[in-house]
Design a protein around this motif. Sequence first.
Motif, PDB file in Angstrom:
ATOM      1  N   SER A 161      11.944 -22.838  26.716  1.00 50.32           N
ATOM      2  CA  SER A 161      13.270 -23.042  26.136  1.00 50.32           C
ATOM      3  C   SER A 161      14.129 -21.785  26.190  1.00 50.32           C
ATOM      4  CB  SER A 161      13.106 -23.492  24.677  1.00 50.32           C
ATOM      5  OG  SER A 161      14.336 -23.484  23.997  1.00 50.32           O
ATOM      6  N   ASP A 162      15.394 -21.978  26.531  1.00 47.29           N
ATOM      7  CA  ASP A 162      16.397 -20.913  26.522  1.00 47.29           C
ATOM      8  C   ASP A 162      17.564 -21.425  25.691  1.00 47.29           C
ATOM      9  OD1 ASP A 162      18.349 -19.031  27.005  1.00 47.29           O
ATOM     10  OD2 ASP A 162      18.519 -19.430  29.155  1.00 47.29           O
ATOM     11  N   ARG A 163      17.623 -21.019  24.412  1.00 47.48           N
ATOM     12  CA  ARG A 163      18.665 -21.503  23.498  1.00 47.48           C
ATOM     13  C   ARG A 163      19.547 -20.345  23.063  1.00 47.48           C
ATOM     14  NH1 ARG A 163      17.642 -25.581  18.858  1.00 47.48           N
ATOM     15  NH2 ARG A 163      19.712 -26.213  19.552  1.00 47.48           N
ATOM     16  N   ARG A 164      20.856 -20.557  23.143  1.00 45.79           N
ATOM     17  CA  ARG A 164      21.793 -19.499  22.786  1.00 45.79           C
ATOM     18  C   ARG A 164      23.147 -20.103  22.439  1.00 45.79           C
ATOM     19  NH1 ARG A 164      20.897 -19.698  28.282  1.00 45.79           N
ATOM     20  NH2 ARG A 164      22.715 -19.738  29.655  1.00 45.79           N
ATOM     21  N   ALA A 165      23.936 -19.332  21.716  1.00 44.25           N
ATOM     22  CA  ALA A 165      25.297 -19.753  21.388  1.00 44.25           C
ATOM     23  C   ALA A 165      26.221 -19.318  22.523  1.00 44.25           C
ATOM     24  CB  ALA A 165      25.744 -19.117  20.078  1.00 44.25           C
ATOM     25  N   PRO A 166      26.884 -20.237  23.192  1.00 48.00           N
ATOM     26  CA  PRO A 166      27.825 -19.846  24.258  1.00 48.00           C
ATOM     27  C   PRO A 166      28.907 -18.924  23.717  1.00 48.00           C
ATOM     28  CG  PRO A 166      27.409 -22.212  24.295  1.00 48.00           C
ATOM     29  CD  PRO A 166      26.797 -21.690  23.032  1.00 48.00           C
ATOM     30  N   HIS A 167      29.425 -18.077  24.589  1.00 48.11           N
ATOM     31  CA  HIS A 167      30.412 -17.079  24.144  1.00 48.11           C
ATOM     32  C   HIS A 167      31.614 -17.741  23.481  1.00 48.11           C
ATOM     33  CE1 HIS A 167      28.282 -13.716  25.791  1.00 48.11           C
ATOM     34  NE2 HIS A 167      28.291 -14.209  27.014  1.00 48.11           N
ATOM     35  N   ALA A 168      32.093 -18.846  24.054  1.00 48.26           N
ATOM     36  CA  ALA A 168      33.276 -19.496  23.488  1.00 48.26           C
ATOM     37  C   ALA A 168      33.003 -19.993  22.073  1.00 48.26           C
ATOM     38  CB  ALA A 168      33.708 -20.664  24.372  1.00 48.26           C
ATOM     39  N   MET A 199      23.508 -20.089  10.172  1.00 45.72           N
ATOM     40  CA  MET A 199      24.201 -18.950   9.565  1.00 45.72           C
ATOM     41  C   MET A 199      25.369 -18.475  10.429  1.00 45.72           C
ATOM     42  SD  MET A 199      21.302 -16.645   7.640  1.00 45.72           S
ATOM     43  CE  MET A 199      20.427 -16.089   9.096  1.00 45.72           C
ATOM     44  N   GLU A 200      25.173 -18.450  11.746  1.00 46.71           N
ATOM     45  CA  GLU A 200      26.209 -17.930  12.639  1.00 46.71           C
ATOM     46  C   GLU A 200      27.350 -18.922  12.852  1.00 46.71           C
ATOM     47  OE1 GLU A 200      24.795 -16.707  16.462  1.00 46.71           O
ATOM     48  OE2 GLU A 200      22.898 -15.995  15.658  1.00 46.71           O
ATOM     49  N   LEU A 201      26.988 -20.195  13.102  1.00 44.23           N
ATOM     50  CA  LEU A 201      27.953 -21.185  13.570  1.00 44.23           C
ATOM     51  C   LEU A 201      28.215 -22.303  12.578  1.00 44.23           C
ATOM     52  CD1 LEU A 201      26.360 -21.647  17.122  1.00 44.23           C
ATOM     53  CD2 LEU A 201      28.038 -19.924  16.436  1.00 44.23           C
ATOM     54  N   GLY A 202      27.377 -22.395  11.546  1.00 47.26           N
ATOM     55  CA  GLY A 202      27.492 -23.480  10.590  1.00 47.26           C
ATOM     56  C   GLY A 202      26.625 -24.668  10.922  1.00 47.26           C
ATOM     57  N   THR A 203      26.120 -24.747  12.155  1.00 50.63           N
ATOM     58  CA  THR A 203      25.275 -25.854  12.589  1.00 50.63           C
ATOM     59  C   THR A 203      24.509 -25.439  13.829  1.00 50.63           C
ATOM     60  OG1 THR A 203      25.256 -28.116  13.467  1.00 50.63           O
ATOM     61  CG2 THR A 203      27.193 -26.791  13.934  1.00 50.63           C
ATOM     62  N   SER A 204      23.343 -26.024  14.032  1.00 49.39           N
ATOM     63  CA  SER A 204      22.588 -25.759  15.259  1.00 49.39           C
ATOM     64  C   SER A 204      23.009 -26.695  16.377  1.00 49.39           C
ATOM     65  CB  SER A 204      21.087 -25.907  14.997  1.00 49.39           C
ATOM     66  OG  SER A 204      20.796 -27.201  14.518  1.00 49.39           O
ATOM     67  N   ALA A 205      23.862 -27.685  16.079  1.00 48.49           N
ATOM     68  CA  ALA A 205      24.304 -28.636  17.099  1.00 48.49           C
ATOM     69  C   ALA A 205      25.209 -27.978  18.138  1.00 48.49           C
ATOM     70  CB  ALA A 205      25.036 -29.801  16.442  1.00 48.49           C
ATOM     71  N   LYS A 206      25.716 -26.774  17.846  1.00 45.25           N
ATOM     72  CA  LYS A 206      26.634 -26.103  18.767  1.00 45.25           C
ATOM     73  C   LYS A 206      25.925 -25.137  19.709  1.00 45.25           C
ATOM     74  CE  LYS A 206      30.575 -26.447  15.611  1.00 45.25           C
ATOM     75  NZ  LYS A 206      31.622 -25.731  14.855  1.00 45.25           N
ATOM     76  N   ASN A 233      32.601 -16.892  19.733  1.00 46.29           N
ATOM     77  CA  ASN A 233      33.903 -16.269  19.468  1.00 46.29           C
ATOM     78  C   ASN A 233      34.736 -17.117  18.514  1.00 46.29           C
ATOM     79  OD1 ASN A 233      33.269 -14.121  21.124  1.00 46.29           O
ATOM     80  ND2 ASN A 233      34.270 -15.003  22.933  1.00 46.29           N
ATOM     81  N   TYR A 234      34.653 -18.435  18.672  1.00 54.13           N
ATOM     82  CA  TYR A 234      35.392 -19.320  17.769  1.00 54.13           C
ATOM     83  C   TYR A 234      34.864 -19.186  16.345  1.00 54.13           C
ATOM     84  CZ  TYR A 234      37.315 -23.509  15.628  1.00 54.13           C
ATOM     85  OH  TYR A 234      37.965 -24.369  14.792  1.00 54.13           O
ATOM     86  N   ALA A 235      33.529 -19.112  16.197  1.00 57.42           N
ATOM     87  CA  ALA A 235      32.936 -18.971  14.864  1.00 57.42           C
ATOM     88  C   ALA A 235      33.356 -17.660  14.206  1.00 57.42           C
ATOM     89  CB  ALA A 235      31.414 -19.053  14.965  1.00 57.42           C
ATOM     90  N   LYS A 236      33.484 -16.614  14.992  1.00 60.11           N
ATOM     91  CA  LYS A 236      33.926 -15.338  14.432  1.00 60.11           C
ATOM     92  C   LYS A 236      35.391 -15.397  13.996  1.00 60.11           C
ATOM     93  CE  LYS A 236      30.768 -12.100  16.711  1.00 60.11           C
ATOM     94  NZ  LYS A 236      30.646 -10.919  17.595  1.00 60.11           N
ATOM     95  N   LEU A 286      38.182 -26.207  21.165  1.00 58.11           N
ATOM     96  CA  LEU A 286      37.819 -25.448  19.971  1.00 58.11           C
ATOM     97  C   LEU A 286      39.019 -24.693  19.418  1.00 58.11           C
ATOM     98  CD1 LEU A 286      34.350 -24.005  21.099  1.00 58.11           C
ATOM     99  CD2 LEU A 286      34.740 -25.719  19.327  1.00 58.11           C
ATOM    100  N   ASN A 287      39.733 -24.002  20.288  1.00 58.83           N
ATOM    101  CA  ASN A 287      40.847 -23.179  19.832  1.00 58.83           C
ATOM    102  C   ASN A 287      42.009 -24.009  19.292  1.00 58.83           C
ATOM    103  OD1 ASN A 287      39.561 -20.761  20.480  1.00 58.83           O
ATOM    104  ND2 ASN A 287      40.318 -20.790  22.594  1.00 58.83           N
ATOM    105  N   GLU A 288      42.167 -25.220  19.798  1.00 60.93           N
ATOM    106  CA  GLU A 288      43.244 -26.092  19.328  1.00 60.93           C
ATOM    107  C   GLU A 288      42.833 -26.912  18.107  1.00 60.93           C
ATOM    108  OE1 GLU A 288      46.384 -26.302  20.434  1.00 60.93           O
ATOM    109  OE2 GLU A 288      45.966 -24.608  21.765  1.00 60.93           O
ATOM    110  N   GLY A 289      41.593 -26.748  17.652  1.00 58.66           N
ATOM    111  CA  GLY A 289      41.147 -27.452  16.454  1.00 58.66           C
ATOM    112  C   GLY A 289      40.988 -28.947  16.650  1.00 58.66           C
TER     113      GLY A 289
END
Length: 744
Positions: free
Chosen positions: A141-148, A558-565, A151-154, A642-645
């Motif tokens: 498995s290779d699991r990671r949060a994509p940059h987009a 903790m980072e994104l609010g959900t693991s679904a992202k 960045n949106y979560a930040k 994401l950026n447009e909500g």
Amino acid sequence: MSTIMYTITDEAPMLATASLLPIVRGFTSKAGVDVATRDISLAGRILAAFADRLPEDQRESDALSELGALARTPEANIIKLPNISASVPQLKAAIAELQAHGFALPDYPESPSSDDEREIRARYDAVKGSAVNPVLREGNSDRRAPHAVKNYAKAHPHRMGEWSNESRTQVATMSEGDFRESEQSVVVRGEKTLQIVHVAPDGTETILKDAMATEDGDIIDASVMRASALDAFLAEQIDEARERDVLFSLHLKATMMKVSDPVIFGHAVRAFFPEVFARFGAELEAAGISANNGLGAVLGGLDALDAGTAESIRTLVAKRLLEGPELAMVDSDRGITNLHVPSDVIVDASMPAMIRTSGKMWGSDGATHDTLAVIPDSSYAPIYQVVIDDCRRHGAFDPATMGTVPNVGLMAQKAEEYGSHDKTFVAPQDGRIEVRSTCGCQDAALTSHTVEAGDIFRACHTKDAPVRDWVALAVRRARLSNTPAFFWLDPERAHDREIAAKVERYLGEENTDGLDIRVLSPVEAMKETLERTRAGLDTISVTGNVLRDYLTDLFPIMELGTSAKMLSVVPLMAGGGLFETGAGGSAPKHVQQLMSENYLRWDSLGEFLALAESLRHLARHDGNREAEVLANALDRATETLLNEGKSPERRLGGIDNRGSHFFLALYWARELASQTDSPVLAETFAPVAHDLSEAKEQIEQELLEVQGSPAEIGGYYRPAPESTAAVMRPSATLNAIIDQLAAR
């Protein structure tokens, strides 16, 4: 045509597919990509398991086995959505629904008494729990949060509960008598065939598992959870929670660990309600009512007993709940406790949610309270105590500034605990259980444990080739992202010592120049990772299968609010790709909201991310240049969404899942129309982008006007396709544009 296999699964992800898949097929067909589907839902797996017993018009093909075979080929390109890992109550509910639909399925035999019932039970048991993932995960498995996404979560941090340094929340775990303490681990030399054998005190031998084929270098583990030690531990923690006036909560993985953890769950139910089972245990057992299925199953099955006995049990349960300690609640409004249903409280989701909510869980009063989080086996429990201590000392993490923790997980070919289901047994009587070679030689026993009746024995098989592949993947990810990578391995645990020796050997075969790669105990790795995360630094966690699950929920929540992202890529060892789409833990609540309000708040972001990676893999494997153009445009469209909500909102009246799919189609078409890498695709999608833009207000109105009234889809586990399509594609205007694109 290049082919992507898209899985039909369960609950909210399945409903979302009814809306998203026509869009995906319309867009990908213009790049010579065919998106085929395979049904691996719980209902589909049940029907496939009994295909030979059903009338011909009710039979289902074994789609899971077909995909499993495909996963072992270079051509595999599979998008896997979250599926139900069914507990027994869920399995029974699905069977009942299918029977109501007219499928000639037998009942689930709780206590099989004939060869036919035992065969029926075996078929159903093969479907429940973690039936899908071990078949498809022929890679690591290779699991990671994509940059987009990161960045949106930040830029738009989700809310985190405030921690107090006076929080009384803590983790309780066993210090003796558990799997970790009793674990024995050996490396197999040469090819062998193994058996698991129970030896009774009189020397009588019973083969529990036969014909286990192993290859040179494979690791075999065996361990025992002592029933007496477990019962003593649970009783102590119940008393501890009462004395400290905190909630009692149990955290297990009764879905994935479908054999061992429901038994442990049953021990907890009996420990919390000792008088019920001391007085009426025989009657409950005779009625087929098992504590392993939770308090809800006990209370729900009381109609099978005489009225006086049923009322006595209800009275005892109410009395015990009143005396305390108070149980953590899954649903305070409906009185659903932490001990009601084994599948309701899954440790890798429930513990991060508690940590995010100030270390508190919900009580029966509808408020949050400090909690004693009980995780019986001590193999991984201490990592959560490290996080709790860190939050108590430093406060909640800040999603706007914290680093990210991607994971490289060892899971290929049923590695470690998640492949142990067919090698897990409750000891039928006292004696010993051995893992033996069938060679007949003097040193045939690889492992040996004394057991008492009721002890839980578990063996695991970790093949050598996946470990080598896992190490190589970790090095590759560390170099590509220029990020430190920590192997989380416990030097005091037998299995981890054998894995660590292989890690050292296989790291020597890789180019690690300039990389920061370390082997740390899970506790030390967690401490170091948390310190780096608070400083805004990224760290790759390289872990075994269970910790992969735990960490890829903990840090994303903790980072994104959900693991679904999270982006979840499984580079298959044969050269293909499996692309997973995130977690489905909240899916049941989403379905309930759709049925009552015609509003689906499920976020398909994971599907968008997986599809882009699937298309990229297709471009590399098949040389399909247009597929890569589609992928790059999809990523840009997702970032715009994401950026447009335009992600789904939680409440009625906002954008729901179907609305987010419309905006994805709009942004994707615009990106394709404006790109210059493929003039053909630009020309194809220019009118699509124009039509979607012109019809935007009409489409939004059509999507909004259906909200607010109940939606009928014809079932929970097996909804009617026509009804589902009608509910999930309510905009005639959008449908006409997408269907016209597909027909071109």
